[in-house]
Scaffold this motif. Structure first.
Motif, PDB file in Angstrom:
ATOM      1  N   LEU A  23      87.930  36.993 -32.816  1.00 18.13           N
ATOM      2  CA  LEU A  23      86.716  37.745 -32.506  1.00 18.13           C
ATOM      3  C   LEU A  23      85.779  36.911 -31.641  1.00 18.13           C
ATOM      4  O   LEU A  23      85.176  37.408 -30.687  1.00 18.13           O
ATOM      5  CB  LEU A  23      86.007  38.161 -33.793  1.00 18.13           C
ATOM      6  N   THR A  24      85.661  35.645 -31.994  1.00 17.12           N
ATOM      7  CA  THR A  24      84.818  34.739 -31.207  1.00 17.12           C
ATOM      8  C   THR A  24      85.347  34.619 -29.786  1.00 17.12           C
ATOM      9  O   THR A  24      84.594  34.718 -28.816  1.00 17.12           O
ATOM     10  CB  THR A  24      84.783  33.344 -31.863  1.00 17.12           C
ATOM     11  N   MET A  39      79.219  34.420 -34.632  1.00 21.30           N
ATOM     12  CA  MET A  39      80.281  34.617 -35.612  1.00 21.30           C
ATOM     13  C   MET A  39      79.943  33.955 -36.938  1.00 21.30           C
ATOM     14  O   MET A  39      80.195  34.523 -38.012  1.00 21.30           O
ATOM     15  CB  MET A  39      81.595  34.054 -35.057  1.00 21.30           C
ATOM     16  N   LEU A  88      83.023  44.213 -31.210  1.00 18.36           N
ATOM     17  CA  LEU A  88      83.211  43.262 -32.293  1.00 18.36           C
ATOM     18  C   LEU A  88      83.701  43.957 -33.571  1.00 18.36           C
ATOM     19  O   LEU A  88      84.577  43.437 -34.269  1.00 18.36           O
ATOM     20  CB  LEU A  88      81.909  42.504 -32.563  1.00 18.36           C
TER      21      LEU A  88
END
Length: 225
Positions: A23-24, A39, A88
């Motif tokens: 995700l980061t 995050m 996200l």
């Protein structure tokens, strides 16, 4: 270090099989170093919300908690971008597997262990993630905290796996990359393996692990393979 004989292996999902670092990485291009900060804030708030007592009549919903935590983190960082927020959140539906996860699961299946995921994630989140190649053919059951309306470390959630397999807790190896989850699973009676990927010091929790490994590739040897 080896465990006492076990008959099944149960895995936490996020931070254990699924790499939340994906995700980061997905937003680092637009946020730069702020991606890591976002995050950390998001994940911390997500866990804090999941640990709070649920209001009467409210059942556990990890998707809602995750969305509320992201809203908090973005507000704290002064980010007002609906598109970013949607991307996200969608990342939880298709996270990346840790590189060694698929082969480790396949090896455990060849050793004859039934395998399950036991996660706070909602069923739609988990079922979507299980479409990833390398995992869908190796998992026998997906057990969600949503089905009992509670979040880990509530014992009712850990009980889902023993009920499903019809086994005593000590017959189950529970694997997690999250120290708080390790403690909760150990308190329930599982034989617990902690995945300490970042080689961080143990958190000195009251109950801990039977074994600690650096990644999932080391797990089959601990279970006799």
């Amino acid at each position: 270090m080896t465990l006492a004989p076990v008959r099944a292996c149960v895995f936490d999902a996020y931070g254990t099989l699924f790499d939340l670092g994906s995700l980061t990485r997905s937003v680092r291009g637009e946020l730069g170093e702020r991606a890591e900060t976002l995050m950390r804030l998001w994940r911390k708030r997500q866990l804090e919300l999941s640990w709070l007592p649920l209001r009467p009549g409210v059942r556990a919903d990890f998707w809602r908690v995750t969305d509320e935590a992201l809203e908090f983190a973005m507000d704290k960082m002064g980010l007002d971008d609906r598109g970013l927020r949607l991307r996200l959140m969608e990342g939880w539906l298709s996270p990346e597997l840790y590189p060694e996860a698929a082969e480790a699961l396949a090896r455990l299946r060849r050793l004859g262990f039934p395998l399950a995921i036991l996660s706070n994630g909602s069923l739609p989140m988990l079922k979507s993630a299980l479409e990833l190649p390398g995992i869908r053919d190796n998992i026998d059951a997906v057990l969600s905290a949503q089905s009992v309306g509670r979040f880990k470390p509530d014992p009712l959630v850990y009980q889902l796996a023993t009920t499903h397999f019809g086994m005593a807790p000590e017959s189950v190896c529970f694997v997690s990359g999250n120290a708080w989850d390790v403690s909760g699973a150990a308190a329930y009676g599982y034989q617990v393996v902690w995945i300490n990927r970042d080689n961080v010091p143990a958190e000195k929790l009251p109950l801990g692990t039977r074994a600690t490994v650096a990644n999932l590739a080391e797990l089959p040897a601990i279970l006799g393979g």
